[in-house]
Write a protein that holds these residues in place. Structure first.
Motif, PDB file in Angstrom:
ATOM      1  N   ALA A  96       0.831  -1.204   0.000  1.00  0.00           N
ATOM      2  CA  ALA A  96       0.000   0.000   0.000  1.00  0.00           C
ATOM      3  C   ALA A  96       0.866   1.255   0.000  1.00  0.00           C
ATOM      4  O   ALA A  96       0.602   2.209  -0.744  1.00  0.00           O
ATOM      5  N   ALA A  97       1.905   1.264   0.828  1.00  0.00           N
ATOM      6  CA  ALA A  97       2.796   2.429   0.866  1.00  0.00           C
ATOM      7  C   ALA A  97       3.476   2.631  -0.486  1.00  0.00           C
ATOM      8  O   ALA A  97       3.615   3.769  -0.962  1.00  0.00           O
ATOM      9  N   TYR A  98       3.884   1.548  -1.110  1.00  0.00           N
ATOM     10  CA  TYR A  98       4.534   1.646  -2.426  1.00  0.00           C
ATOM     11  C   TYR A  98       3.601   2.264  -3.455  1.00  0.00           C
ATOM     12  O   TYR A  98       3.986   3.165  -4.218  1.00  0.00           O
ATOM     13  N   LEU A  99       2.349   1.822  -3.493  1.00  0.00           N
ATOM     14  CA  LEU A  99       1.401   2.342  -4.475  1.00  0.00           C
ATOM     15  C   LEU A  99       1.066   3.800  -4.213  1.00  0.00           C
ATOM     16  O   LEU A  99       0.985   4.619  -5.141  1.00  0.00           O
ATOM     17  N   ILE A 100       0.875   4.144  -2.940  1.00  0.00           N
ATOM     18  CA  ILE A 100       0.518   5.523  -2.606  1.00  0.00           C
ATOM     19  C   ILE A 100       1.671   6.473  -2.920  1.00  0.00           C
ATOM     20  O   ILE A 100       1.478   7.538  -3.526  1.00  0.00           O
ATOM     21  N   VAL A 101       2.873   6.095  -2.530  1.00  0.00           N
ATOM     22  CA  VAL A 101       4.028   6.954  -2.788  1.00  0.00           C
ATOM     23  C   VAL A 101       4.307   7.027  -4.291  1.00  0.00           C
ATOM     24  O   VAL A 101       4.673   8.091  -4.812  1.00  0.00           O
ATOM     25  N   SER A 102       4.114   5.931  -5.007  1.00  0.00           N
ATOM     26  CA  SER A 102       4.302   5.943  -6.461  1.00  0.00           C
ATOM     27  C   SER A 102       3.409   6.990  -7.117  1.00  0.00           C
ATOM     28  O   SER A 102       3.844   7.728  -8.008  1.00  0.00           O
ATOM     29  N   ALA A 103       2.166   7.045  -6.668  1.00  0.00           N
ATOM     30  CA  ALA A 103       1.233   8.031  -7.232  1.00  0.00           C
ATOM     31  C   ALA A 103       1.609   9.445  -6.824  1.00  0.00           C
ATOM     32  O   ALA A 103       1.604  10.372  -7.646  1.00  0.00           O
ATOM     33  N   SER A 104       1.969   9.629  -5.564  1.00  0.00           N
ATOM     34  CA  SER A 104       2.210  10.990  -5.074  1.00  0.00           C
ATOM     35  C   SER A 104       3.446  11.634  -5.698  1.00  0.00           C
ATOM     36  O   SER A 104       3.495  12.853  -5.839  1.00  0.00           O
ATOM     37  N   VAL A 105       4.447  10.832  -6.073  1.00  0.00           N
ATOM     38  CA  VAL A 105       5.681  11.419  -6.615  1.00  0.00           C
ATOM     39  C   VAL A 105       5.673  11.527  -8.139  1.00  0.00           C
ATOM     40  O   VAL A 105       6.560  12.171  -8.711  1.00  0.00           O
ATOM     41  N   THR A 106       4.671  10.936  -8.799  1.00  0.00           N
ATOM     42  CA  THR A 106       4.671  10.970 -10.263  1.00  0.00           C
ATOM     43  C   THR A 106       3.488  11.719 -10.858  1.00  0.00           C
ATOM     44  O   THR A 106       3.559  12.166 -11.998  1.00  0.00           O
ATOM     45  N   MET A 107       2.401  11.874 -10.118  1.00  0.00           N
ATOM     46  CA  MET A 107       1.247  12.582 -10.662  1.00  0.00           C
ATOM     47  C   MET A 107       1.548  14.065 -10.810  1.00  0.00           C
ATOM     48  O   MET A 107       2.229  14.657  -9.973  1.00  0.00           O
ATOM     49  N   GLY A 112      -2.971  19.657  -3.318  1.00  0.00           N
ATOM     50  CA  GLY A 112      -2.559  19.981  -1.966  1.00  0.00           C
ATOM     51  C   GLY A 112      -2.471  18.784  -1.052  1.00  0.00           C
ATOM     52  O   GLY A 112      -1.871  18.856   0.015  1.00  0.00           O
ATOM     53  N   GLY A 113      -3.084  17.658  -1.454  1.00  0.00           N
ATOM     54  CA  GLY A 113      -3.085  16.492  -0.587  1.00  0.00           C
ATOM     55  C   GLY A 113      -2.242  15.350  -1.096  1.00  0.00           C
ATOM     56  O   GLY A 113      -2.012  14.375  -0.376  1.00  0.00           O
ATOM     57  N   ASP A 114      -1.781  15.437  -2.348  1.00  0.00           N
ATOM     58  CA  ASP A 114      -1.042  14.320  -2.940  1.00  0.00           C
ATOM     59  C   ASP A 114       0.249  14.026  -2.186  1.00  0.00           C
ATOM     60  O   ASP A 114       0.610  12.866  -1.982  1.00  0.00           O
ATOM     61  N   GLN A 115       0.965  15.071  -1.761  1.00  0.00           N
ATOM     62  CA  GLN A 115       2.203  14.843  -1.026  1.00  0.00           C
ATOM     63  C   GLN A 115       1.933  14.270   0.361  1.00  0.00           C
ATOM     64  O   GLN A 115       2.675  13.409   0.844  1.00  0.00           O
ATOM     65  N   LEU A 116       0.853  14.730   1.002  1.00  0.00           N
ATOM     66  CA  LEU A 116       0.524  14.211   2.333  1.00  0.00           C
ATOM     67  C   LEU A 116       0.139  12.741   2.255  1.00  0.00           C
ATOM     68  O   LEU A 116       0.418  11.976   3.189  1.00  0.00           O
ATOM     69  N   TYR A 117      -0.515  12.315   1.183  1.00  0.00           N
ATOM     70  CA  TYR A 117      -0.798  10.894   0.991  1.00  0.00           C
ATOM     71  C   TYR A 117       0.494  10.090   1.080  1.00  0.00           C
ATOM     72  O   TYR A 117       0.571   9.077   1.790  1.00  0.00           O
ATOM     73  N   GLY A 118       1.499  10.519   0.341  1.00  0.00           N
ATOM     74  CA  GLY A 118       2.754   9.780   0.326  1.00  0.00           C
ATOM     75  C   GLY A 118       3.458   9.783   1.674  1.00  0.00           C
ATOM     76  O   GLY A 118       3.978   8.759   2.120  1.00  0.00           O
ATOM     77  N   ILE A 119       3.450  10.941   2.345  1.00  0.00           N
ATOM     78  CA  ILE A 119       4.113  11.050   3.648  1.00  0.00           C
ATOM     79  C   ILE A 119       3.433  10.149   4.671  1.00  0.00           C
ATOM     80  O   ILE A 119       4.099   9.395   5.403  1.00  0.00           O
TER      81      ILE A 119
END
Length: 301
Positions: A96-107, A112-119
């Motif tokens: 789950a962390a891999y998928l969330i961080v993958s999206a947050s760093v490439t989208m 305003g919330g995409d980076q917080l998702y990854g963190i």
């Protein structure tokens, strides 16, 4: 002989963690499933090539599947929905962390919330990897290595709450450096933004209401004050934290209604649950029945 029976979960693998984790996973899942790739990965003058892949994030799922972005987003979103069910949280934590961080760093679609998702996806790893329940909705867990797991989970929870404290503190104090927020006109302008303003049905009503300084000004300062109090939330008594949780959810619900930023509001809802719900809370503490709330209030009075 030592008691080998399974026992009620120790701190902090409780209801607050389970609900917040599910909201976080579901929020990113809905973002991926409800938006086509050309929206999530938008080409612009500043970013002519998508997804955003360089030497730092070439490991991300959407960089590995850069020629099949729609397939990758549906796959990632579907997996996150399964993970949001709460089954085997210790096993699903890293994927789950891999998928969330993958999206947050490439989208390239930022709300305003995409980076917080990854963190939060990363900071939840110490909590989720030590959460050895069968599901997030169970009240019992293994007693193996409980002391070590609990200590690691403590560290994770402290990091999560510290991050959320910084987010809300910066959101409130940082606004005071912006002239429009400091003079009470920010909401007037934000609610007329062509990008984040209300839709055509609500726009006439909201804009007519906020044209009056006696409404727009206090509402602007109320947002700043609420964000500051939310940052300090864990310092208050449980009853006050519950009230703050409701006010915070109302604030972010209003952002969905007025600005349509659903993904941002969902990650902030997950953050509020992690920040304000007592770590050893039961589901009854988070969602008290009316009668239980009334009895608790009588005892408090």
């Amino acid at each position: 002989m030592p008691d080998r029976r399974r026992w009620t979960i120790p701190y902090p693998w409780g209801a607050g963690l389970g609900v917040a984790r599910s909201v976080l996973y579901a929020g990113m899942a809905l973002t991926l499933l409800m938006n086509p790739a050309w929206i999530l990965f938008t080409v612009s003058t500043a970013q002519p090539e998508v997804p955003v892949c360089d030497s730092y994030n070439g490991w991300a799922l959407f960089c590995l599947f850069d020629q099949h972005l729609d397939v990758a987003r549906v796959l990632a979103g579907s997996c996150l929905l399964v993970f949001a069910s709460g089954v085997l949280p210790w096993l699903t934590a890293v994927p789950a962390a891999y998928l969330i961080v993958s999206a947050s760093v490439t989208m390239t679609l930022g709300d305003g919330g995409d980076q917080l998702y990854g963190i939060l996806g990363l900071l939840l790893l110490p909590l989720s990897c030590t959460d050895w329940r069968r599901t997030s909705w169970s009240s019992r867990t293994s007693d193996r290595c409980a002391a070590g797991r609990g200590s690691l989970a403590f560290v994770g929870w402290a990091l999560v709450r510290s991050q959320i404290f910084v987010v809300y503190l910066e959101a409130s104090v940082g606004k005071l450096a912006v002239p429009e927020w400091a003079n009470g006109t920010a909401l007037y302008y934000w609610l007329r933004s062509p990008t984040f303003g209300p839709g055509p049905l609500l726009a006439p009503v909201i804009q007519a209401a906020t044209i009056a300084p006696l409404i727009a000004g206090p509402a602007t300062f109320l947002v700043i004050a609420l964000e500051f109090v939310l940052a300090m939330g864990p310092l208050f008594a449980p009853r006050v934290r519950r009230c703050l949780l409701v006010l915070g959810l109302i604030l972010h619900g209003a952002i969905v209604l007025v600005m349509g930023i659903t993904s941002f509001s969902l990650v902030m809802a997950a953050a509020l649950l992690l920040h304000l719900v007592p770590t050893n809370a039961s589901y009854g503490d988070i969602f008290p029945r009316k009668r239980d709330w009334f009895v608790a209030r009588q005892h408090a009075d």
